[in-house]
Every structure is written in structure tokens, then in C-alpha cells.
Design a protein around this motif. Structure first.
Motif, PDB file in Angstrom:
ATOM      1  N   ALA A  24       0.854  -1.194   0.000  1.00  0.00           N
ATOM      2  CA  ALA A  24       0.000   0.000   0.000  1.00  0.00           C
ATOM      3  C   ALA A  24       0.883   1.233   0.000  1.00  0.00           C
ATOM      4  O   ALA A  24       1.803   1.344   0.826  1.00  0.00           O
ATOM      5  CB  ALA A  24      -0.909  -0.011   1.224  1.00  0.00           C
ATOM      6  N   THR A  25       0.616   2.161  -0.916  1.00  0.00           N
ATOM      7  CA  THR A  25       1.432   3.368  -1.054  1.00  0.00           C
ATOM      8  C   THR A  25       0.543   4.602  -1.032  1.00  0.00           C
ATOM      9  O   THR A  25      -0.428   4.689  -1.794  1.00  0.00           O
ATOM     10  CB  THR A  25       2.228   3.349  -2.376  1.00  0.00           C
ATOM     11  N   VAL A  26       0.864   5.545  -0.174  1.00  0.00           N
ATOM     12  CA  VAL A  26       0.150   6.831  -0.146  1.00  0.00           C
ATOM     13  C   VAL A  26       0.636   7.646  -1.331  1.00  0.00           C
ATOM     14  O   VAL A  26       1.828   7.934  -1.462  1.00  0.00           O
ATOM     15  CB  VAL A  26       0.410   7.586   1.170  1.00  0.00           C
ATOM     16  N   VAL A  27      -0.277   8.019  -2.223  1.00  0.00           N
ATOM     17  CA  VAL A  27       0.119   8.743  -3.432  1.00  0.00           C
ATOM     18  C   VAL A  27      -0.253  10.223  -3.378  1.00  0.00           C
ATOM     19  O   VAL A  27       0.287  11.026  -4.153  1.00  0.00           O
ATOM     20  CB  VAL A  27      -0.493   8.090  -4.686  1.00  0.00           C
ATOM     21  N   ARG A  28      -1.180  10.591  -2.480  1.00  0.00           N
ATOM     22  CA  ARG A  28      -1.574  12.005  -2.402  1.00  0.00           C
ATOM     23  C   ARG A  28      -2.195  12.274  -1.047  1.00  0.00           C
ATOM     24  O   ARG A  28      -2.955  11.444  -0.520  1.00  0.00           O
ATOM     25  CB  ARG A  28      -2.577  12.344  -3.500  1.00  0.00           C
ATOM     26  N   THR A  29      -1.877  13.412  -0.478  1.00  0.00           N
ATOM     27  CA  THR A  29      -2.534  13.864   0.749  1.00  0.00           C
ATOM     28  C   THR A  29      -2.933  15.324   0.609  1.00  0.00           C
ATOM     29  O   THR A  29      -2.282  16.096  -0.105  1.00  0.00           O
ATOM     30  CB  THR A  29      -1.624  13.702   1.980  1.00  0.00           C
TER      31      THR A  29
END
Length: 279
Positions: A24-29
Motif C-alpha cells: 500500500a502506497t500513499v500517493v496524495r494527501t
């Protein structure tokens, strides 16, 4: 060593060990979030986060749900965790999907937005072939080109050529096999039929098949049951193996078996994809 590098190192180790997991990768916040873009986490097949960080409880539930689904159908997905007011502005509710994005509600006081890419990493499907017949050797070679992890078990004295296989076992004692979606084919064709079939039905798999006629299978069934084998397990073996394509040569028979295995392998994934389309 940074946490990011540690996660990637563990990814390499788990792939080499043929273990199923989700990256799982956070791509935008947007606004305040516990994790920032680029943060990664590894989620094991049992649903536990074994390494990395993608934020706290605000995103964890939605990501873990998406991870379970990704492991089931083998498809990646995007999860967007947003506060209720932003979901309302988009005209969606928590649980809705649009253009490949699954939306979830952020109930935390921070009210931030986080988009997470959930990618399943699955082990190669496992094909276990018992026997050294021409069909067995052709099946091993063709399966390798399709990305299967091939284990070929046969008595060394029966081998007339070097098999194209990842693992070669002398005899029919299979021992420990890699944990993956597994398919087992007996292609002894007169050399060790009973021993191979006994080992095959004792091996957990999504598909068992025997290369031979129904009459021969019936004869083997009677002998094995007389020796105490489980009738239900033997009756689950497909005989003759493969789709009825009118195959004649060993190569054609092997192709028909792989066609049947492919149908079985993809059956659950097709069902999952159709269910997702209906949502």
C-alpha cells in the motif's frame, strides 16, 4: 537505513519467498494527515501490517478492506479517504466506486484527504507434475512460459531428458511445497501410476487431474480404495485431464491441460471482477 528502504527490502524478500502480500502506497494527501505521500506499508495475507506506515485508524480500515479484496481477485485498486463534506461535494458516499477509485470516509478530527494505491503481489501459481512422460515434460515447459512455478516429481530412472522445471524431485514424495494457488497433474502413463496418484490426492490443490482414460482411472480408483484411500479425494481428480480439444500429440495434450488449468485459475478472479463492476 530508512523505513522506506526497509519496506522495499522486505518486499524483495517476500517476493523471493513466494509469499502473498499487498503493498500500500500513499500517493496524495491534502490538509493534515498522519502519513504523507510516498509512505508505504506491507500488508500480509492474514491482514496484518508487517512493515511500514500509512497512517492511523482513519485510513487503516478502508485500506485493509481493499487489501483483502485485492488478494482475492489479484487486481490493484485506489482508495480515497476523505471527510464526509468532500464526499458529498463529489456526489459519492463511503463505499462507492467511481472511475476505479473506492471512496471511504475520514471520521478523524484532522479531516484530511489521503489517496492510497493498493497493489497485490501474488506468488507464481504452482503446477505440480508427477511423472516423466512426454506429456509431463511438455506440460512443464509450456507452463514455465506462462509464469507457473513448476515442480516435477518423477523417478530419476524414468527421466529421458532434463525437465524444464523450477524444482525437480526424485520420486513421488513431494514434501513441503511453496504456498500458492496450486494445480496437480499426474502424467506417469504406466510408470508409477498408483504411487503418483496417491501422492497427488494427498496434496492440497485447486485442481487435480490424471492423464489417462476413464477406464484406467476407474481401475486405479478401485485399487487405491481397496488400500484405504479416500474415495472422495480420488473422485475429485479430473480424468482424462484437459479440455476436449481433439488433442493427439504430447504437446497438444499438454496445451489442453493448461487451457483447463487457466479456466480454473481465472474462475474466481472473473467472478470478483464481475461483482466489482456491478457495484
Amino acid at each position: 537505513m530508512t523505513a522506506h528502504v526497509e519496506v522495499l527490502d522486505l518486499v524483495a524478500q517476500m517476493k523471493a519467498a513466494e509469499r502473498a502480500f499487498v503493498l500500500a502506497t500513499v500517493v496524495r494527501t491534502v490538509s493534515v494527515t498522519a502519513a504523507k505521500a510516498g509512505a508505504k506499508a506491507i500488508i500480509a495475507a492474514d491482514g496484518t501490517i508487517v512493515a511500514g506506515w500509512i497512517g492511523g485508524g482513519c485510513a487503516r480500515g478502508a485500506v485493509l478492506k481493499a487489501a483483502r479484496e485485492a488478494l482475492a481477485d489479484g487486481e490493484p485498486r485506489m482508495v480515497s479517504v476523505q471527510p464526509e463534506n468532500l464526499l458529498a461535494e463529489l456526489g459519492v458516499r463511503a463505499g462507492d466506486s467511481r472511475d476505479g477509485v473506492r471512496f471511504a470516509s475520514n471520521m478523524c478530527p484532522s479531516k484530511g484527504t489521503m489517496d492510497i494505491f493498493v497493489e497485490p503481489v501474488l506468488p507464481h501459481p504452482s503446477l505440480v507434475i508427477l511423472g516423466a512422460s512426454p506429456v509431463a515434460l511438455s506440460l512443464a515447459a509450456q507452463a514455465r512460459t506462462l509464469g507457473y512455478h513448476v515442480t516435477l516429481a518423477a523417478r530419476s530412472a524414468d527421466l529421458t531428458a532434463q525437465p524444464d522445471a523450477d524444482t525437480i524431485i526424485d520420486g513421488y514424495q513431494l514434501g513441503e511445497l511453496n504456498e500458492a494457488k496450486r494445480f496437480v497433474v499426474v502424467s506417469t502413463q504406466g510408470k508409477g501410476d498408483e504411487a503418483a496418484l496417491r501422492a497427488a490426492v494427498a496434496t492440497k490443490a485447486d485442481y487435480h487431474a490424471f492423464v489417462g482414460s476413464r477406464r484406467k482411472m476407474a481401475s486405479l480408483r478401485a485399487r487405491l480404495i481397496a488400500e484405504g484411500a479416500n474415495a472422495g479425494a480420488i473422485d475429485s481428480v479430473k480424468a482424462p485431464a484437459g479440455l476436449d480439444l481433439g488433442a493427439i500429440t504430447p504437446e497438444e495434450i499438454a496445451m489442453s491441460i493448461l487451457a483447463e488449468i487457466t479456466r480454473e485459475r481465472r474462475r474466481g478472479q472473473r467472478a470478483a471482477n464481475q461483482a466489482a463492476t456491478r457495484e
